[in-house]
Motif scaffolding. Structure first.
Motif, PDB file in Angstrom:
ATOM      1  N   THR A 168       4.101  -7.509 -10.830  1.00  0.00           N
ATOM      2  CA  THR A 168       2.829  -7.219 -11.496  1.00  0.00           C
ATOM      3  C   THR A 168       1.806  -6.812 -10.455  1.00  0.00           C
ATOM      4  O   THR A 168       1.598  -7.522  -9.464  1.00  0.00           O
ATOM      5  CB  THR A 168       2.316  -8.453 -12.263  1.00  0.00           C
ATOM      6  OG1 THR A 168       3.260  -8.808 -13.280  1.00  0.00           O
ATOM      7  CG2 THR A 168       0.983  -8.146 -12.924  1.00  0.00           C
ATOM      8  N   LEU A 169       1.206  -5.657 -10.653  1.00  0.00           N
ATOM      9  CA  LEU A 169       0.098  -5.205  -9.812  1.00  0.00           C
ATOM     10  C   LEU A 169      -1.171  -5.272 -10.649  1.00  0.00           C
ATOM     11  O   LEU A 169      -1.194  -4.817 -11.793  1.00  0.00           O
ATOM     12  CB  LEU A 169       0.342  -3.772  -9.328  1.00  0.00           C
ATOM     13  CG  LEU A 169       1.511  -3.573  -8.371  1.00  0.00           C
ATOM     14  CD1 LEU A 169       1.704  -2.088  -8.078  1.00  0.00           C
ATOM     15  CD2 LEU A 169       1.291  -4.341  -7.069  1.00  0.00           C
ATOM     16  N   TYR A 170      -2.206  -5.838 -10.061  1.00  0.00           N
ATOM     17  CA  TYR A 170      -3.466  -5.986 -10.784  1.00  0.00           C
ATOM     18  C   TYR A 170      -4.508  -5.059 -10.179  1.00  0.00           C
ATOM     19  O   TYR A 170      -4.783  -5.114  -8.975  1.00  0.00           O
ATOM     20  CB  TYR A 170      -3.952  -7.436 -10.717  1.00  0.00           C
ATOM     21  CG  TYR A 170      -5.095  -7.723 -11.660  1.00  0.00           C
ATOM     22  CD1 TYR A 170      -4.859  -8.022 -13.001  1.00  0.00           C
ATOM     23  CD2 TYR A 170      -6.412  -7.663 -11.215  1.00  0.00           C
ATOM     24  CE1 TYR A 170      -5.903  -8.272 -13.876  1.00  0.00           C
ATOM     25  CE2 TYR A 170      -7.461  -7.917 -12.083  1.00  0.00           C
ATOM     26  CZ  TYR A 170      -7.206  -8.222 -13.408  1.00  0.00           C
ATOM     27  OH  TYR A 170      -8.239  -8.449 -14.268  1.00  0.00           O
ATOM     28  N   ASN A 171      -5.049  -4.175 -10.996  1.00  0.00           N
ATOM     29  CA  ASN A 171      -6.134  -3.290 -10.578  1.00  0.00           C
ATOM     30  C   ASN A 171      -7.449  -3.928 -10.994  1.00  0.00           C
ATOM     31  O   ASN A 171      -7.815  -3.892 -12.173  1.00  0.00           O
ATOM     32  CB  ASN A 171      -5.953  -1.917 -11.226  1.00  0.00           C
ATOM     33  CG  ASN A 171      -7.134  -0.982 -10.969  1.00  0.00           C
ATOM     34  OD1 ASN A 171      -8.036  -1.295 -10.199  1.00  0.00           O
ATOM     35  ND2 ASN A 171      -7.119   0.170 -11.614  1.00  0.00           N
ATOM     36  N   PRO A 172      -8.188  -4.533 -10.064  1.00  0.00           N
ATOM     37  CA  PRO A 172      -9.407  -5.264 -10.417  1.00  0.00           C
ATOM     38  C   PRO A 172     -10.638  -4.367 -10.592  1.00  0.00           C
ATOM     39  O   PRO A 172     -11.734  -4.859 -10.831  1.00  0.00           O
ATOM     40  CB  PRO A 172      -9.598  -6.221  -9.241  1.00  0.00           C
ATOM     41  CG  PRO A 172      -8.998  -5.492  -8.086  1.00  0.00           C
ATOM     42  CD  PRO A 172      -7.861  -4.669  -8.643  1.00  0.00           C
TER      43      PRO A 172
END
Length: 234
Positions: A168-172
């Motif tokens: 999972t990659l989170y783009n904040p």
């Protein structure tokens, strides 16, 4: 030390002795693509059909205080010096505002105007800028002293793969970002219903992007893969 801006590698106060008043970084406007259903009050918004909201460029405005020291006409010499610095670039350059550490804008001067008075003068400059301020540190960095509990997200962006792995990659940020993908071997990256064949080395493409928030990805192959991207905020 007076706060100021750094633009195209030079600082307003450190290099030119200019102080700033009335700084305004503006807020970009949303670009809305809507269609109204004929003969009804229903309107559909297609602005995010490709995964993210588009924005207009933003306007940054700064008023520089040009205080002359000997003769009144020196005001225009100081103005000429400042304008040479600000107006020379013919494309967007990095602009850092001391009031917003850790982020920068991409901006270019578009308009300027001065006000001369006996006791001094001012030069007001407006920049057209990319809509978002961009983080200087890439996501996944482990510099704890720079971590911001309000805006940052602790996550891994580098993975060892042997077979198939879901990550999972989170783009904040608030904008779609297009990560640079670096691999030690060819791999398959699947996001949603689309599979991307990633070659060994560095891959940069507008085909693969991360939407704001959570992005679940399946990676198949053997080797190391990293995703390099920077959050973008209003």
């Amino acid at each position: 030390m007076f706060k100021g801006i750094e633009f195209d590698g030079k600082h307003s106060y450190k290099d030119f002795g200019l102080t700033i008043s009335n700084p305004d970084i503006g807020i970009p406007s949303k670009i809305k693509n809507t269609e109204r259903v004929p003969h009804s009050n229903v309107e559909y918004d297609f602005s995010s059909i490709y995964g993210g909201q588009e924005y207009e460029e933003r306007t940054l405005t700064y008023t520089f205080n040009l205080a002359y020291r000997e003769k009144a006409e020196y005001f225009y010499l100081y103005e000429a010096e400042a304008l040479r610095w600000l107006m020379t670039p013919n494309e967007k350059k990095v602009l850092k505002d001391d009031r917003i550490p850790g982020y920068y804008f991409l901006a270019e001067v578009m308009t300027s105007g001065n006000e001369f008075k006996f006791v001094g003068g001012t030069l007001t400059v407006s920049f057209k800028a990319y809509p978002f301020m961009i983080a200087e540190l890439r996501e996944g960095n482990d510099i704890w002293d720079e971590f911001n509990f309000l805006l940052d997200y602790a996550q891994d962006t580098t993975f060892d793969i042997s077979g198939t792995k879901e990550v999972t990659l989170y783009n904040p940020g608030v904008s779609i970002v297009y990560p640079k993908i670096v691999t030690t071997a060819g791999m398959k990256v699947t996001k949603g219903n689309t599979t991307y064949n990633i070659s060994t080395g560095t891959t940069e493409s507008y085909d693969f992007f991360l939407v704001p928030g959570e992005n679940k990805i399946n990676i198949s192959g053997t080797g190391n893969i990293s995703f390099e991207f920077y959050k973008e905020l209003i």
